[in-house]
Design a protein around this motif. Structure first.
Motif, PDB file in Angstrom:
ATOM      1  N   ASP A  46       0.921  -1.304   0.042  1.00  0.00           N
ATOM      2  CA  ASP A  46       0.069   0.117  -0.055  1.00  0.00           C
ATOM      3  C   ASP A  46       0.841   1.113   0.024  1.00  0.00           C
ATOM      4  O   ASP A  46       1.048   1.842   1.059  1.00  0.00           O
ATOM      5  N   CYS A  47       1.351   1.382  -1.419  1.00  0.00           N
ATOM      6  CA  CYS A  47       2.469   2.927  -1.213  1.00  0.00           C
ATOM      7  C   CYS A  47       2.005   4.109  -0.661  1.00  0.00           C
ATOM      8  O   CYS A  47       2.602   4.872  -0.331  1.00  0.00           O
ATOM      9  N   GLY A  48       0.603   4.282  -0.613  1.00  0.00           N
ATOM     10  CA  GLY A  48      -0.099   5.554  -0.020  1.00  0.00           C
ATOM     11  C   GLY A  48      -0.007   5.566   1.516  1.00  0.00           C
ATOM     12  O   GLY A  48       0.028   6.726   2.087  1.00  0.00           O
ATOM     13  N   SER A  49       0.503   4.416   1.985  1.00  0.00           N
ATOM     14  CA  SER A  49       0.445   4.412   3.435  1.00  0.00           C
ATOM     15  C   SER A  49       2.237   4.473   3.943  1.00  0.00           C
ATOM     16  O   SER A  49       2.518   3.851   5.072  1.00  0.00           O
ATOM     17  N   CYS A  50       3.068   4.386   2.901  1.00  0.00           N
ATOM     18  CA  CYS A  50       4.376   4.249   3.034  1.00  0.00           C
ATOM     19  C   CYS A  50       5.397   5.372   2.936  1.00  0.00           C
ATOM     20  O   CYS A  50       4.951   6.103   1.959  1.00  0.00           O
ATOM     21  N   PHE A  51       6.403   5.347   3.238  1.00  0.00           N
ATOM     22  CA  PHE A  51       7.250   6.619   3.196  1.00  0.00           C
ATOM     23  C   PHE A  51       8.204   6.403   2.196  1.00  0.00           C
ATOM     24  O   PHE A  51       9.476   6.896   2.070  1.00  0.00           O
ATOM     25  N   GLY A  52       7.723   5.610   1.136  1.00  0.00           N
ATOM     26  CA  GLY A  52       8.590   5.563  -0.040  1.00  0.00           C
ATOM     27  C   GLY A  52       9.898   4.819   0.234  1.00  0.00           C
ATOM     28  O   GLY A  52      10.851   4.976  -0.511  1.00  0.00           O
ATOM     29  N   LEU A  53       9.853   3.805   1.211  1.00  0.00           N
ATOM     30  CA  LEU A  53      10.918   3.026   1.632  1.00  0.00           C
ATOM     31  C   LEU A  53      11.893   2.256   0.554  1.00  0.00           C
ATOM     32  O   LEU A  53      13.003   2.314   0.479  1.00  0.00           O
ATOM     33  N   THR A  64      19.698   6.766  -0.168  1.00  0.00           N
ATOM     34  CA  THR A  64      19.505   7.838  -0.893  1.00  0.00           C
ATOM     35  C   THR A  64      18.152   7.789  -1.555  1.00  0.00           C
ATOM     36  O   THR A  64      18.004   6.933  -2.507  1.00  0.00           O
ATOM     37  N   PRO A  65      17.213   8.935  -1.473  1.00  0.00           N
ATOM     38  CA  PRO A  65      16.095   8.797  -2.079  1.00  0.00           C
ATOM     39  C   PRO A  65      16.316   8.906  -3.679  1.00  0.00           C
ATOM     40  O   PRO A  65      17.009   9.543  -4.528  1.00  0.00           O
ATOM     41  N   CYS A  66      15.511   8.234  -4.478  1.00  0.00           N
ATOM     42  CA  CYS A  66      15.421   7.912  -5.698  1.00  0.00           C
ATOM     43  C   CYS A  66      15.209   9.462  -6.571  1.00  0.00           C
ATOM     44  O   CYS A  66      14.119  10.038  -5.733  1.00  0.00           O
ATOM     45  N   ARG A  67      15.901   9.702  -7.326  1.00  0.00           N
ATOM     46  CA  ARG A  67      15.510  11.134  -8.172  1.00  0.00           C
ATOM     47  C   ARG A  67      14.031  11.405  -8.505  1.00  0.00           C
ATOM     48  O   ARG A  67      13.371  12.449  -8.666  1.00  0.00           O
ATOM     49  N   ASN A  68      13.311  10.126  -8.472  1.00  0.00           N
ATOM     50  CA  ASN A  68      11.920  10.357  -9.030  1.00  0.00           C
ATOM     51  C   ASN A  68      11.000  10.276  -7.895  1.00  0.00           C
ATOM     52  O   ASN A  68       9.613  10.352  -8.238  1.00  0.00           O
ATOM     53  N   LEU A  69      11.244  10.042  -6.607  1.00  0.00           N
ATOM     54  CA  LEU A  69      10.361  10.119  -5.549  1.00  0.00           C
ATOM     55  C   LEU A  69      10.063  11.670  -5.185  1.00  0.00           C
ATOM     56  O   LEU A  69      10.881  12.509  -4.954  1.00  0.00           O
ATOM     57  N   GLN A  70       8.564  11.870  -5.251  1.00  0.00           N
ATOM     58  CA  GLN A  70       8.174  12.989  -4.958  1.00  0.00           C
ATOM     59  C   GLN A  70       8.008  13.600  -3.236  1.00  0.00           C
ATOM     60  O   GLN A  70       8.229  12.488  -2.551  1.00  0.00           O
ATOM     61  N   GLU A  71       7.562  14.845  -3.203  1.00  0.00           N
ATOM     62  CA  GLU A  71       7.409  15.125  -1.782  1.00  0.00           C
ATOM     63  C   GLU A  71       6.501  14.192  -1.002  1.00  0.00           C
ATOM     64  O   GLU A  71       6.518  14.281   0.194  1.00  0.00           O
ATOM     65  N   ASP A  72       5.297  13.769  -1.566  1.00  0.00           N
ATOM     66  CA  ASP A  72       4.196  13.097  -1.064  1.00  0.00           C
ATOM     67  C   ASP A  72       4.637  11.383  -1.177  1.00  0.00           C
ATOM     68  O   ASP A  72       3.743  10.740  -0.905  1.00  0.00           O
ATOM     69  N   PHE A  73       5.942  11.281  -1.128  1.00  0.00           N
ATOM     70  CA  PHE A  73       6.614  10.124  -1.268  1.00  0.00           C
ATOM     71  C   PHE A  73       5.746   9.104  -2.628  1.00  0.00           C
ATOM     72  O   PHE A  73       5.937   7.726  -2.645  1.00  0.00           O
ATOM     73  N   ARG A  74       5.283   9.684  -3.468  1.00  0.00           N
ATOM     74  CA  ARG A  74       4.828   8.815  -4.740  1.00  0.00           C
ATOM     75  C   ARG A  74       6.019   8.999  -5.763  1.00  0.00           C
ATOM     76  O   ARG A  74       6.843   9.724  -5.770  1.00  0.00           O
TER      77      ARG A  74
END
Length: 270
Positions: A4-11, A32-42
């Motif tokens: 459930d990606c909407g409930s995850c911090f983009g881990l 390191t966050p992926c360059r495609n990861l947005q502020e809302d973790f989407r």
């Protein structure tokens, strides 16, 4: 046990590393966050991941580990809000993923009628692992996951043997076999043992894989157009996402037909 990606911090987009290859368009270090990861973790390119060169992302499944770490272990407080917990969160994530994967397989066992002799032990193991997944970060990191996996694997093997025993005739044993690029069009693999088999780019067009044990089988780019996978044991959505099927591929009811699959039908004898 579904992501459930909407409930995850983009881990998965932060904790895990990947290297530039045919599966990933760029290098990324762990933590390191992926360059495609947005502020809302989407993911900013979720709809076009394959076209953008991130096919590896489309075949990854955390089995619900992301939301459990985010919402249970760390009580909904993310790594951006509390940077000091970030490293621990990244370390817990792969541990949780292994445990969630085991929960998925144990749940499968409980749905196999012929595996009834191991249902009691499977149910107890599932309860113990579920309890562990709700423990603190420190307890999760201290858990002896290899031992837990070994104990569960014993149950999975027994369940598989019981279920496959009902298939008539001699069953093929390709456990751990290197079948990369193998020509298996139209092959009768009912009840076969394909645990951990390397089936990368194998031609399984029109093959009968009913009740075959596919746990850990590598199906990347395997051609399964027109194949029958109904009742296949321990088959996951990630495995299907990695394969090349079509509208004629027959699937277990609980799994979805990947959107990138061909709309055409491949003939087993073609």
């Amino acid at each position: 046990m579904r992501a459930d990606c909407g409930s995850c911090f983009g881990l998965c987009c932060v904790a895990l590393p990947f290297a530039r290859s045919q599966d990933f368009a760029a290098d990324k270090n762990a933590g390191t966050p992926c360059r495609n990861l947005q502020e809302d973790f989407r993911c900013g390119i979720h709809a076009t991941l394959r076209d953008e060169g991130y096919r590896g992302c489309t075949v990854f499944d955390c089995f619900g580990a992301g939301q459990k770490v985010s919402q249970v272990t760390f009580e909904g407080i993310g790594w951006r809000e509390r940077p000091k917990t970030a490293r621990t969160m990244y370390e817990v994530f792969p541990v949780m993923r292994q445990l969630q994967e085991l929960l998925r397989y144990l749940t499968d066992v409980l749905e196999l009628p012929r595996a009834a002799p191991v249902h009691r032990d499977a149910r107890r193991a599932r309860e113990d692992i579920d309890l562990l997944t709700r423990a603190s970060a420190a307890e999760l990191l201290a858990a002896d996951v290899p031992t837990v996996r070994a104990e569960v694997n014993t149950l999975l093997l027994k369940a598989s043997e019981l279920e496959r025993a009902a298939v008539p005739g001699r069953k093929k044993n390709h456990r751990g076999a290197d079948l990369m690029g193998a020509r298996l069009r139209g092959t009768d693999l009912r009840g076969a043992n394909l645990r951990g088999a390397l089936l990368v780019a194998a031609d399984l067009t029109g093959a009968d894989l009913r009740t075959a044990d596919l746990i850990g089988a590598d199906l990347r780019d395997a051609r399964i157009g027109g194949a029958d996978l109904r009742g296949a044991l321990f088959l996951t959505q990630a495995q299907l996402n990695a394969a090349r099927g079509d509208t004629a591929t027959r699937l277990p009811a609980e799994l979805e037909r990947p959107g990138h699959w061909s709309a055409s039908r491949e003939r087993a004898g073609g």
